[in-house]
Design a protein around this motif. Structure first.
Motif, PDB file in Angstrom:
ATOM      1  N   SER A  10      38.100   2.559 -19.863  1.00  0.00           N
ATOM      2  CA  SER A  10      38.288   3.461 -18.914  1.00  0.00           C
ATOM      3  C   SER A  10      37.059   4.115 -18.509  1.00  0.00           C
ATOM      4  O   SER A  10      36.778   4.865 -19.337  1.00  0.00           O
ATOM      5  CB  SER A  10      39.530   4.555 -18.926  1.00  0.00           C
ATOM      6  OG  SER A  10      39.274   5.621 -17.998  1.00  0.00           O
ATOM      7  N   ASN A  12      36.736   6.553 -16.173  1.00  0.00           N
ATOM      8  CA  ASN A  12      36.955   7.805 -16.032  1.00  0.00           C
ATOM      9  C   ASN A  12      37.238   8.550 -17.387  1.00  0.00           C
ATOM     10  O   ASN A  12      37.004   9.905 -17.416  1.00  0.00           O
ATOM     11  CB  ASN A  12      38.198   7.865 -15.009  1.00  0.00           C
ATOM     12  CG  ASN A  12      38.058   7.964 -13.638  1.00  0.00           C
ATOM     13  OD1 ASN A  12      37.288   8.526 -13.083  1.00  0.00           O
ATOM     14  ND2 ASN A  12      38.559   6.635 -13.084  1.00  0.00           N
ATOM     15  N   ASN A  88      40.754  13.720 -15.017  1.00  0.00           N
ATOM     16  CA  ASN A  88      40.295  12.387 -14.952  1.00  0.00           C
ATOM     17  C   ASN A  88      41.455  11.420 -15.561  1.00  0.00           C
ATOM     18  O   ASN A  88      41.100  10.099 -15.256  1.00  0.00           O
ATOM     19  CB  ASN A  88      39.423  12.660 -16.531  1.00  0.00           C
ATOM     20  CG  ASN A  88      37.946  13.394 -16.152  1.00  0.00           C
ATOM     21  OD1 ASN A  88      37.587  13.260 -15.105  1.00  0.00           O
ATOM     22  ND2 ASN A  88      37.730  14.210 -17.331  1.00  0.00           N
ATOM     23  N   ARG A  91      42.785  10.045 -12.321  1.00  0.00           N
ATOM     24  CA  ARG A  91      41.847   9.109 -11.583  1.00  0.00           C
ATOM     25  C   ARG A  91      41.837   7.760 -12.467  1.00  0.00           C
ATOM     26  O   ARG A  91      41.942   6.394 -11.637  1.00  0.00           O
ATOM     27  CB  ARG A  91      40.617   9.353 -11.601  1.00  0.00           C
ATOM     28  CG  ARG A  91      40.228  10.653 -10.343  1.00  0.00           C
ATOM     29  CD  ARG A  91      38.741  10.901 -10.268  1.00  0.00           C
ATOM     30  NE  ARG A  91      38.169  11.538 -11.376  1.00  0.00           N
ATOM     31  CZ  ARG A  91      38.073  13.077 -11.836  1.00  0.00           C
ATOM     32  NH1 ARG A  91      38.903  13.715 -10.766  1.00  0.00           N
ATOM     33  NH2 ARG A  91      37.584  13.230 -12.635  1.00  0.00           N
ATOM     34  N   TYR A  92      42.089   7.721 -13.561  1.00  0.00           N
ATOM     35  CA  TYR A  92      42.164   6.548 -14.547  1.00  0.00           C
ATOM     36  C   TYR A  92      43.419   5.508 -13.907  1.00  0.00           C
ATOM     37  O   TYR A  92      43.411   4.631 -13.730  1.00  0.00           O
ATOM     38  CB  TYR A  92      42.444   6.823 -15.843  1.00  0.00           C
ATOM     39  CG  TYR A  92      43.156   5.721 -16.751  1.00  0.00           C
ATOM     40  CD1 TYR A  92      42.452   4.469 -16.943  1.00  0.00           C
ATOM     41  CD2 TYR A  92      44.481   5.821 -17.223  1.00  0.00           C
ATOM     42  CE1 TYR A  92      43.306   3.666 -17.652  1.00  0.00           C
ATOM     43  CE2 TYR A  92      45.000   5.167 -17.909  1.00  0.00           C
ATOM     44  CZ  TYR A  92      44.404   3.663 -18.344  1.00  0.00           C
ATOM     45  OH  TYR A  92      45.286   2.802 -18.891  1.00  0.00           O
ATOM     46  N   CYS A  94      45.328   5.831 -11.064  1.00  0.00           N
ATOM     47  CA  CYS A  94      45.168   5.700  -9.583  1.00  0.00           C
ATOM     48  C   CYS A  94      44.010   4.709  -9.296  1.00  0.00           C
ATOM     49  O   CYS A  94      44.168   3.738  -8.332  1.00  0.00           O
ATOM     50  CB  CYS A  94      45.043   6.791  -8.645  1.00  0.00           C
ATOM     51  SG  CYS A  94      46.728   7.901  -8.767  1.00  0.00           S
ATOM     52  N   GLU A  95      42.773   4.563  -9.898  1.00  0.00           N
ATOM     53  CA  GLU A  95      41.740   4.044  -9.370  1.00  0.00           C
ATOM     54  C   GLU A  95      41.576   2.952 -10.455  1.00  0.00           C
ATOM     55  O   GLU A  95      40.956   1.714  -9.957  1.00  0.00           O
ATOM     56  CB  GLU A  95      40.530   4.768  -9.638  1.00  0.00           C
ATOM     57  CG  GLU A  95      40.332   5.833  -8.780  1.00  0.00           C
ATOM     58  CD  GLU A  95      39.142   6.923  -8.914  1.00  0.00           C
ATOM     59  OE1 GLU A  95      38.436   6.510  -9.918  1.00  0.00           O
ATOM     60  OE2 GLU A  95      39.154   8.028  -8.403  1.00  0.00           O
ATOM     61  N   GLU A  96      41.943   2.919 -11.748  1.00  0.00           N
ATOM     62  CA  GLU A  96      41.827   1.863 -12.669  1.00  0.00           C
ATOM     63  C   GLU A  96      43.000   1.032 -13.020  1.00  0.00           C
ATOM     64  O   GLU A  96      43.180  -0.327 -12.963  1.00  0.00           O
ATOM     65  CB  GLU A  96      41.127   2.353 -13.950  1.00  0.00           C
ATOM     66  CG  GLU A  96      39.775   2.939 -13.560  1.00  0.00           C
ATOM     67  CD  GLU A  96      39.272   3.605 -14.983  1.00  0.00           C
ATOM     68  OE1 GLU A  96      38.920   2.788 -15.939  1.00  0.00           O
ATOM     69  OE2 GLU A  96      39.013   4.938 -15.005  1.00  0.00           O
ATOM     70  N   TYR A  98      46.142   1.255 -11.546  1.00  0.00           N
ATOM     71  CA  TYR A  98      46.877   0.597 -10.516  1.00  0.00           C
ATOM     72  C   TYR A  98      46.432  -0.762 -10.119  1.00  0.00           C
ATOM     73  O   TYR A  98      47.006  -1.565  -9.837  1.00  0.00           O
ATOM     74  CB  TYR A  98      46.818   1.711  -9.395  1.00  0.00           C
ATOM     75  CG  TYR A  98      47.638   1.358  -8.231  1.00  0.00           C
ATOM     76  CD1 TYR A  98      49.251   2.104  -8.432  1.00  0.00           C
ATOM     77  CD2 TYR A  98      47.525   0.746  -7.100  1.00  0.00           C
ATOM     78  CE1 TYR A  98      50.022   1.862  -7.146  1.00  0.00           C
ATOM     79  CE2 TYR A  98      48.124   0.563  -6.092  1.00  0.00           C
ATOM     80  CZ  TYR A  98      49.612   0.968  -6.257  1.00  0.00           C
ATOM     81  OH  TYR A  98      50.301   0.809  -5.150  1.00  0.00           O
ATOM     82  N   ARG A 136      50.608  11.165  -4.493  1.00  0.00           N
ATOM     83  CA  ARG A 136      50.275   9.804  -4.111  1.00  0.00           C
ATOM     84  C   ARG A 136      51.167   8.838  -3.576  1.00  0.00           C
ATOM     85  O   ARG A 136      51.596   7.794  -4.159  1.00  0.00           O
ATOM     86  CB  ARG A 136      49.026   9.029  -4.844  1.00  0.00           C
ATOM     87  CG  ARG A 136      47.900   9.695  -5.144  1.00  0.00           C
ATOM     88  CD  ARG A 136      47.086   9.942  -4.126  1.00  0.00           C
ATOM     89  NE  ARG A 136      46.652   8.663  -3.502  1.00  0.00           N
ATOM     90  CZ  ARG A 136      45.758   8.005  -3.709  1.00  0.00           C
ATOM     91  NH1 ARG A 136      44.774   8.075  -4.576  1.00  0.00           N
ATOM     92  NH2 ARG A 136      45.304   6.712  -3.030  1.00  0.00           N
ATOM     93  N   LEU A 139      50.499   5.234  -2.671  1.00  0.00           N
ATOM     94  CA  LEU A 139      50.244   4.414  -3.843  1.00  0.00           C
ATOM     95  C   LEU A 139      51.689   3.785  -4.435  1.00  0.00           C
ATOM     96  O   LEU A 139      51.953   2.751  -4.785  1.00  0.00           O
ATOM     97  CB  LEU A 139      49.474   4.715  -4.983  1.00  0.00           C
ATOM     98  CG  LEU A 139      48.000   5.131  -4.427  1.00  0.00           C
ATOM     99  CD1 LEU A 139      47.063   5.436  -5.884  1.00  0.00           C
ATOM    100  CD2 LEU A 139      47.210   3.761  -4.059  1.00  0.00           C
TER     101      LEU A 139
END
Length: 252
Positions: A10, A12, A88, A91-92, A94-96, A98, A136, A139
């Motif tokens: 990760s 993040n 952090n 974001r891990y 949601c961004e990675e 997911y 979110r 998502l």
């Protein structure tokens, strides 16, 4: 039943993060562990076994993620650093993680699906499940939260900043603008909250009632709040029963 173990870096969190996948197809469900827990707890506490038939039939697929509660919500020390580290982690997820959920689901099922992901968890896992869903809904299109605390102040006592506020559904939900588009997303999502009224449920029961009232005030009447009996404790033996009951509402 398909079972996959993954360990991936990760950016993040600047570390390797582990997660497990159970089932090959169906409604994608992101599982947060209970307080200070690990990605393998859902299996070890026989939650996976409880819905094994649905996993084998391809009606649901579980993605059991690791927590960093011991650095964030459960930690002592600098509140600002703790909530920053949780961001952090947010974001891990949601961004990675997911997009990886979609990739893995396609790899195991061969089906390209457009629907979103449901969150779930027990105890602090429910806290995270509800928080991620409420923050979110673009998502996540549903949550099944069992025995959670829904205000971040419980974990960040005598401290408040914008990041704590944004991770506290009981604080930010009542302040949504009357025409905020999230409200329409909530109204088209599946929301199922369970709570016992037995041992060790007092704080969670209080927060569940407050959250119930908040959703009603927002005219979100599709949210189901399910209050179980006075013999139903804050414990895995009851969460297994609740999961078996609630999964029928979410299965593909």
């Amino acid at each position: 039943m398909y079972t996959g173990y993954y360990k991936e870096y990760s950016y993040n969190l600047n570390r390797e993060m582990e997660f497990k996948v159970y089932g090959h197809a169906g409604k994608r469900i992101l599982v947060f562990p209970a307080q200070d827990g690990r990605f393998f707890d859902y299996e070890n506490f026989k939650m996976v076994e409880t819905i094994q038939d649905h996993l084998e039939n391809g009606t649901v697929q579980l993605f059991c993620v690791d927590s960093i509660d011991l650095e964030t919500f459960s930690a002592n020390g600098d509140h600002g650093w703790r909530i920053g580290q949780f961001e952090n982690y947010f974001r891990y997820i949601c961004e990675e993680l997911y997009p990886r959920i979609y990739q893995i689901s396609y790899e195991t099922s061969g089906l390209s699906r457009g629907d979103k992901v449901v969150t779930t968890g027990c105890s602090m896992g429910a806290t995270h499940a509800m928080n991620f869903f409420c923050r979110r809904p673009d998502l996540f299109d549903g949550t099944m939260a069992m025995s959670g605390i829904y205000h971040a102040g419980f974990f960040f006592e005598n401290y408040q900043d914008g990041r704590v506020y944004e991770n506290s559904p009981l604080d930010f939900l009542p302040n949504l603008a009357w025409d905020h588009y999230y409200k329409d997303l909530y109204r088209t999502s599946k929301i199922y909250v369970t709570i016992g009224q037995g041992r060790w449920e007092d704080e969670c029961l209080e927060d569940t009632r407050k959250l119930n009232n908040v959703f009603l005030q927002l005219d979100i009447h599709n949210a189901i709040f399910d209050y179980w009996g006075y013999d139903v404790d804050h414990d895995w033996q009851w969460w297994r029963v609740q999961l078996r009951h609630v999964i029928e509402y979410f299965k593909d």
